[in-house]
Write an enzyme that holds these catalytic residues in place. Sequence first.
Site, PDB file in Angstrom:
ATOM      1  N   LYS A 178     -16.305   3.699   2.109  1.00 37.33           N
ATOM      2  CA  LYS A 178     -16.571   2.633   1.153  1.00 37.33           C
ATOM      3  C   LYS A 178     -15.726   1.445   1.575  1.00 37.33           C
ATOM      4  CE  LYS A 178     -15.409   0.498  -2.081  1.00 37.33           C
ATOM      5  NZ  LYS A 178     -15.247  -1.006  -2.216  1.00 37.33           N
ATOM      6  N   GLU A 253      -2.084   4.498   2.958  1.00 36.18           N
ATOM      7  CA  GLU A 253      -1.284   3.412   3.519  1.00 36.18           C
ATOM      8  C   GLU A 253      -1.324   2.280   2.506  1.00 36.18           C
ATOM      9  OE1 GLU A 253      -0.663   0.964   7.654  1.00 36.18           O
ATOM     10  OE2 GLU A 253      -2.664   1.028   6.785  1.00 36.18           O
ATOM     11  N   CYS A 287      -0.190  -5.717   5.445  1.00 30.66           N
ATOM     12  CA  CYS A 287       0.793  -4.925   4.708  1.00 30.66           C
ATOM     13  C   CYS A 287       2.136  -4.878   5.410  1.00 30.66           C
ATOM     14  CB  CYS A 287       0.252  -3.517   4.478  1.00 30.66           C
ATOM     15  SG  CYS A 287      -0.344  -2.704   5.972  1.00 30.66           S
ATOM     16  N   GLU A 386       4.888  -7.736  -3.488  1.00 29.05           N
ATOM     17  CA  GLU A 386       4.036  -8.081  -2.350  1.00 29.05           C
ATOM     18  C   GLU A 386       3.127  -9.256  -2.713  1.00 29.05           C
ATOM     19  OE1 GLU A 386       1.611  -5.646   1.023  1.00 29.05           O
ATOM     20  OE2 GLU A 386       1.117  -5.144  -1.043  1.00 29.05           O
TER      21      GLU A 386
END
Length: 495
Positions: A178, A253, A287, A386
């Site tokens: 997906k 992750e 990331c 983040e």
Amino acid sequence: MANNQTYQHYIGAQWVAPSSGEYFQSTNPATLAVLYSAARGNAEDVAKAVESSQAAFEDPRWRDLSQTKRGHLLRRLGDLIGEHAEELARMETLDNGKLLREMRAQLSTLPEYYYYYAGLADKIQGDVIPASDKRVLNYTMREPLGVVGAITPWNSPLTLTTSKLAPALAAGNTMVIKPSEYTSATVLRLAELATEAGFPPGVVNVVTGFGAEAGAALVEHPKLAKISFTGSTLTGSRIAASAASRFIGTTLELGGKSPNIVFGDADVANASMGVVAGIFAAAGQTCIAGSRVFAHKSIYDELLERVTERARSIVIGDPLDDLTELGPLAFADQRDKVAGYVDLGVSEGARVLTGGRRSDGGLGGFFYEPTVLTDVDNSMRVVREEIFGPVAAIMPFETEEEVLRLANDTDYGLAAGLWTQNLSRAHRMASKLEAGTIWVNTYRAMSPMSPRQGFKNSGVGVEHGTETMREYTRLKSVWINTNEEPVADPFIMRS
């Protein structure tokens, strides 16, 4: 990719219309032009894809294929990706706004991932275990898991899908993918190429759509043997909880807030470029971005000046233009999130040295200027959370002990960089930094051969390297009694 093209789901090597008949649009983040429409998947579509992948997993054409021949198929897929590298690079640039020259570089190395796992396919093996009774043979074997569900993000669709797909296929699994609703096109094209490479129908299926609909249905499907996800920590925690309730494995992750540390003995010119690459490459939408920069007080002013000067000169514009150095953010909400964090940082006391403004890049798209923040500390939200954008927070430090404490004072542990000419310090810091990847005098280096693991809230499991094959196999222990004598009555004790 033709404008206004309509994509269906890719299930069983066929294009399959969405059960709801609904589609959603994807736009070019640089120009806001509509690129294509994609099928809006739901639980019914996901069920079709999982059933197809389960049937393929049990199909002798895949189940009984030798490990070496699985490797041949992976190598052929790598060849096809290389042959279509320009097409795929351009598709990805149009879809998420990353620089075309960066995507060309990524696509030139992406076949190596498939070649690497092709080589590992027939190296998956067990061990013979010494037994106390010489008449008993005990050995282990590694088997594929079954149907793997993969949910992949928008920032590097092909690369991050490959990190899951290549080892899963090498191990003999099948996969339902997906992709992000923002970047469906290249993953669908990858599935087409897998069929062209010779993978049996259903081994690679793709269902497009939104996370709350198609993504959630995939995570919760009872026939999944494993879930592999790259994305936010919040979503990852929900996926982990769902998987744990069914006792299936996950590879996650997740987010990062990586420190990039520059010591006083570093080559400041090199370190400055490392800082720029760490946070402004890919517009900071990675990331592993080195968003927390710590500079020793002896070189702090020089580093700050160099990074700020280079940030001011970064060329913003059309990502298809080879002269462009910073493209747009992938979608409007992401640009607004970045802008909101910079505003928050200013309200917390941060000072903007450069950037801090939205831009249309001259094209009308979702651009944001490269931004350098100073007068920040490790307690501010702009430093702790983040951002996923081109925003560097630069802070001074005095001692190795101090910067180690600051670097590790985070909920994340994905990556860290350090710049020093002191070899002993490099080894000391590498052993004490709480991050799965440590770069010394470089940043963002990676290879399919080198394992990646997130610590703390940055995830669980390993991607890349030989270790990742354990993520996509299960271990079986087999005991064989070679003694042909009658089995003794267990209730008669013998001296």
